[in-house]
Design a protein around this motif. Structure first.
Motif, PDB file in Angstrom:
ATOM      1  N   VAL A   1      -2.738  23.184 -18.489  1.00  0.00           N
ATOM      2  CA  VAL A   1      -1.660  22.840 -17.546  1.00  0.00           C
ATOM      3  C   VAL A   1      -1.811  21.391 -17.536  1.00  0.00           C
TER       4      VAL A   1
ATOM      5  N   ILE B   1       0.673  18.199 -15.554  1.00  0.00           N
ATOM      6  CA  ILE B   1       1.891  17.922 -14.740  1.00  0.00           C
ATOM      7  C   ILE B   1       1.322  16.204 -14.605  1.00  0.00           C
TER       8      ILE B   1
ATOM      9  N   ALA C   1       7.944  13.356 -20.264  1.00  0.00           N
ATOM     10  CA  ALA C   1       7.251  14.380 -21.790  1.00  0.00           C
ATOM     11  C   ALA C   1       6.819  13.306 -22.518  1.00  0.00           C
TER      12      ALA C   1
ATOM     13  N   ASP D   1       0.085  22.985 -21.721  1.00  0.00           N
ATOM     14  CA  ASP D   1       1.531  23.267 -21.639  1.00  0.00           C
ATOM     15  C   ASP D   1       1.836  22.179 -20.935  1.00  0.00           C
TER      16      ASP D   1
ATOM     17  N   HIS E   1       4.524  19.308 -18.635  1.00  0.00           N
ATOM     18  CA  HIS E   1       5.474  19.948 -17.563  1.00  0.00           C
ATOM     19  C   HIS E   1       5.221  18.512 -16.283  1.00  0.00           C
TER      20      HIS E   1
ATOM     21  N   TRP F   1      12.858  17.438 -12.979  1.00  0.00           N
ATOM     22  CA  TRP F   1      13.078  18.384 -11.418  1.00  0.00           C
ATOM     23  C   TRP F   1      13.986  18.530 -10.773  1.00  0.00           C
TER      24      TRP F   1
ATOM     25  N   ALA G   1      12.605  23.419 -14.015  1.00  0.00           N
ATOM     26  CA  ALA G   1      11.745  22.941 -14.774  1.00  0.00           C
ATOM     27  C   ALA G   1      10.693  22.941 -13.523  1.00  0.00           C
TER      28      ALA G   1
ATOM     29  N   GLU H   1       9.110  26.287 -13.672  1.00  0.00           N
ATOM     30  CA  GLU H   1       8.204  26.856 -14.600  1.00  0.00           C
ATOM     31  C   GLU H   1       6.854  25.928 -14.490  1.00  0.00           C
ATOM     32  N   ALA H   2       7.029  24.578 -13.899  1.00  0.00           N
ATOM     33  CA  ALA H   2       5.699  24.105 -13.237  1.00  0.00           C
ATOM     34  C   ALA H   2       5.088  24.686 -12.300  1.00  0.00           C
TER      35      ALA H   2
END
Length: 522
Positions: A17, A19, A23, A46, A48, A53, A59, A62-63
Motif C-alpha cells: 500500500v 500513501i 497520483a 495500491d 492512494h 481526500w 477515497a 478506501e485508503a
C-alpha cells in the motif's frame, strides 16, 4: 492492480500500500505490479493520493481500509496537517501488524512510524538512530540546494553498506527514498522487489534480487521529441524555424521520470506553434535554482525572454516550506517576466469547472499565494486529472480515459497561457519608449468621488513620482508640471460633459471588449 477478496470480504494475497500526496506514481506502480506478478503471485500494489481526500471522502475511506490490511506500507510526501491528521491513526493502528512500514519525505509524525526490520524510529534512541542523526547533519534549514542533498542521499547507502547489523535496515530506508525520488518504472519496480525480498514474511519471496536505484540527472532537460525524452545538452533540444522569443519552462522531475507528461507535452506543442522556442528544464529537490542557473542564464548572458513555471510550487521549496527570499534574489538577477501555471492536484478538472469557488483553500495557498510571494504573475490552471465524468468546462468537452489517473492537459487554458507568455516575451523585447502602459487608480465606492483616494495615502503624489521615474527610464511620458496639474488632468477635463468622475479619454463598448479579448469570444 488486483483487489480480490475472500469469503469474509478481507482481501487475499499480499498487499503493498502506497500513501502519497498525488497520483503521479500510480502509473509506474500499476505497470510494475503487472510485471511483478510472475515472481510474486497474488501481489497487489495500491496507490492512494491524499490530494483526493478533500473532494472525495470515499477515497480516504478506501485508503484507511487498504492500510488496515496492508502487508508493506509506504508513506511519502505527506506534509499538510489535514492529510497527516486524517491518516495517522490508521497507520498507528496497523504499524505493529504489517511486515514493514516506511515513512519517507514526510511530516515527522509520519517518518517516526517507520518500522523496517531492526529499524524502529519510535524506539528509544539507539546506536542506529544516533548514526542517522550524525549522517543527516543539522535539522535546521539548510542553504544546500536539491542537487547537493541528492548527492548526499546517494552517498549514504554506499557508506552504510559496510556497517553490519542494524545499520543495514537504516540503509534500506535510505534506499527506499532514493528509489522513490528516481521514480521511473524501473526504479519503482526495483523498490517493490527490494522491499518484498527483504521484509516479506513469505519465505519463498525472500532474498530475491533487486537492482540498485538507477540514477537520472538531477538537473536536466525534457522534450517529447528527444529519443530518450531527457538530456543535459541544451543543443539537443528541437528549435522551431525563426522563433520570435525564447521561453524557459520549469517542470517537475518526478512527472518526467514517471512518464506522466501529457500536460507538459501539450504546453510545449502550443508554445512552439506560437513561434516560441522552449527550454523545458527540471531540477530535483523542489529547488528550481540549478535548472534556471544552468539553462536559462548562459555564460554570455540571459538566454530567455520569459519564464513559466509548470510545477505548481514556489521556486525554492514545496508543500513543506517556501524560501521566498532566495527566490526573490534569483528573480531579480533573472529580470524576465515570470508566469506561474499549475496542474490541479486536489480536485479533478471537472470538479474545478463546476465549482462556484474554483480553487480550494489549500490550492489557493500552495499554487497561487506562495508563488506570488516569489514574484510570479498571471496564475493559470493548465492541467489536472479527469474523473469518470470528464470535463464540460469549455468547448473542448474533454473525456476521461478509462481508469486513467494520469495528468491531462486543459487545452483551452493552455492556449490562453501560450498567448499570455508570447505577449510577455514580446513586451520584454520592446524598448521602454515603445511600450504602452495602463495605470489603474482605485475608485471605490463608484460614483462617490472616490477616484484616486486611499486611506493615509497621497495617490496623486505617488503617481507623479511613478511617472517621473518612468520618464527617467525611457518611457514616453508627458509629465504634468505639478501634482495639482496631474490631479486636474485626471479628474476634470470633460468629466462634467459625460457625467463621470474623471476625464473621459474613450468610450469602449461591451462588443469591442469581447472582440478584442480572445478568451471572451469563446
Amino acid at each position: 492492480m488486483r483487489n480480490e477478496t475472500g469469503i469474509s470480504g478481507v482481501p487475499v494475497g499480499y498487499r503493498v500500500v502506497v500513501i502519497t500526496l498525488d497520483a503521479h506514481s500510480a502509473g509506474p506502480c500499476d505497470r510494475a505490479a503487472a510485471r511483478l506478478l510472475a515472481d510474486f503471485p497474488d501481489l497487489s500494489v495500491d496507490v492512494h493520493a491524499a490530494a483526493e481526500w478533500g473532494e472525495n471522502p470515499q477515497a480516504l475511506v478506501e485508503a484507511k481500509a487498504a492500510i488496515a490490511t496492508g502487508d508493506i506500507i509506504l508513506v511519502n510526501l505527506l506534509f499538510l496537517e489535514e492529510h497527516v491528521r486524517a491518516i495517522l491513526p490508521s497507520l498507528e493502528a496497523r504499524r505493529a501488524g504489517c511486515d514493514a512500514m516506511a515513512g519517507v519525505i514526510s511530516d515527522a509524525a509520519i517518518v517516526k512510524l517507520t518500522r523496517m526490520g531492526a529499524l524502529d524510529m519510535l524506539a528509544p534512541a539507539s546506536g542506529t538512530m544516533a548514526l542517522l542523526k550524525r549522517l543527516r547533519g543539522s535539522s535546521k534549514p539548510s542553504s544546500q540546494n536539491g542537487e547537493s542533498k541528492m548527492r548526499m542521499l546517494r552517498r549514504l547507502p554506499k557508506i552504510l553498506k559496510y556497517i553490519p547489523g542494524k545499520a543495514q535496515d537504516l540503509r534500506a530506508w535510505f534506499l527506499v527514498m532514493q528509489y522513490w525520488l528516481g521514480g521511473s518504472d524501473t526504479n519503482i519496480e526495483s523498490m517493490l522487489r527490494f522491499l518484498i525480498s527483504r521484509y516479506c514474511r513469505i519465505e519463498a519471496w525472500q532474498n530475491c534480487a533487486a537492482a540498485p536505484p538507477e540514477d537520472y540527472p538531477e538537473v536536466g532537460l525534457y522534450h517529447p521529441d528527444l529519443p530518450s525524452k531527457m538530456t543535459t545538452d541544451i543543443t539537443a533540444l528541437p528549435v522551431p524555424q525563426k522563433p520570435v522569443a525564447t521561453v524557459g519552462l520549469l517542470l517537475m522531475r518526478s512527472y518526467v521520470l514517471s512518464d506522466d507528461t501529457a500536460h507538459y507535452d501539450a504546453v510545449i506543442r502550443s508554445f512552439e506553434a506560437n513561434g516560441l522556442k522552449v527550454i523545458p528544464a527540471f531540477a530535483g529537490g523542489l529547488d528550481a535554482r540549478p535548472a534556471i542557473e544552468g539553462y536559462f542564464q548562459g555564460t554570455a548572458g540571459m538566454q530567455i525572454d520569459a519564464m513559466v513555471s509548470l510545477t505548481g510550487f514556489s521556486l525554492v521549496g514545496g508543500p513543506a516550506y517556501n524560501n521566498s527570499q532566495a527566490a526573490i534574489a534569483l528573480l531579480k538577477n533573472l529580470d524576465v517576466p515570470y508566469i506561474a501555471a499549475h496542474a490541479l492536484e486536489f480536485q479533478t478538472l471537472g470538479q474545478w469547472a463546476n465549482a462556484e469557488q474554483g480553487l480550494g483553500p489549500i490550492e489557493t495557498t500552495m499554487l497561487i499565494a506562495l508563488p506570488e510571494l516569489d514574484g510570479a504573475t498571471c496564475p493559470t490552471v493548465f492541467a489536472g486529472r479527469h474523473g469518470s465524468e470528464g470535463c464540460q468546462g469549455c468547448l473542448h468537452k474533454c473525456q476521461a480515459a478509462p481508469q486513467s489517473r494520469a495528468m491531462a492537459p486543459c487545452h483551452e487554458r493552455i492556449d490562453s497561457l501560450a498567448e499570455k507568455t508570447l505577449r510577455a516575451a514580446r513586451l520584454r523585447q520592446k524598448r521602454n519608449h515603445d511600450k504602452n502602459v495602463a495605470i489603474v487608480l482605485f475608485g471605490f465606492p463608484p460614483n462617490a468621488g472616490a477616484t484616486g483616494t486611499a486611506a493615509y495615502l497621497d495617490v496623486f503624489e505617488s503617481l507623479q513620482n511613478t511617472l517621473t521615474q518612468m520618464k527617467a527610464d525611457g518611457y514616453d511620458v508627458a509629465l504634468p508640471e505639478t501634482v495639482a496639474h496631474l490631479r486636474a488632468a485626471v479628474l476634470e477635463g470633460n468629466a462634467k460633459q459625460y457625467g463621470q468622475e474623471a476625464n473621459v479619454e474613450a468610450i469602449v463598448s461591451a462588443e469591442e471588449i469581447v472582440r478584442s479579448t480572445p478568451p471572451l469570444k469563446a
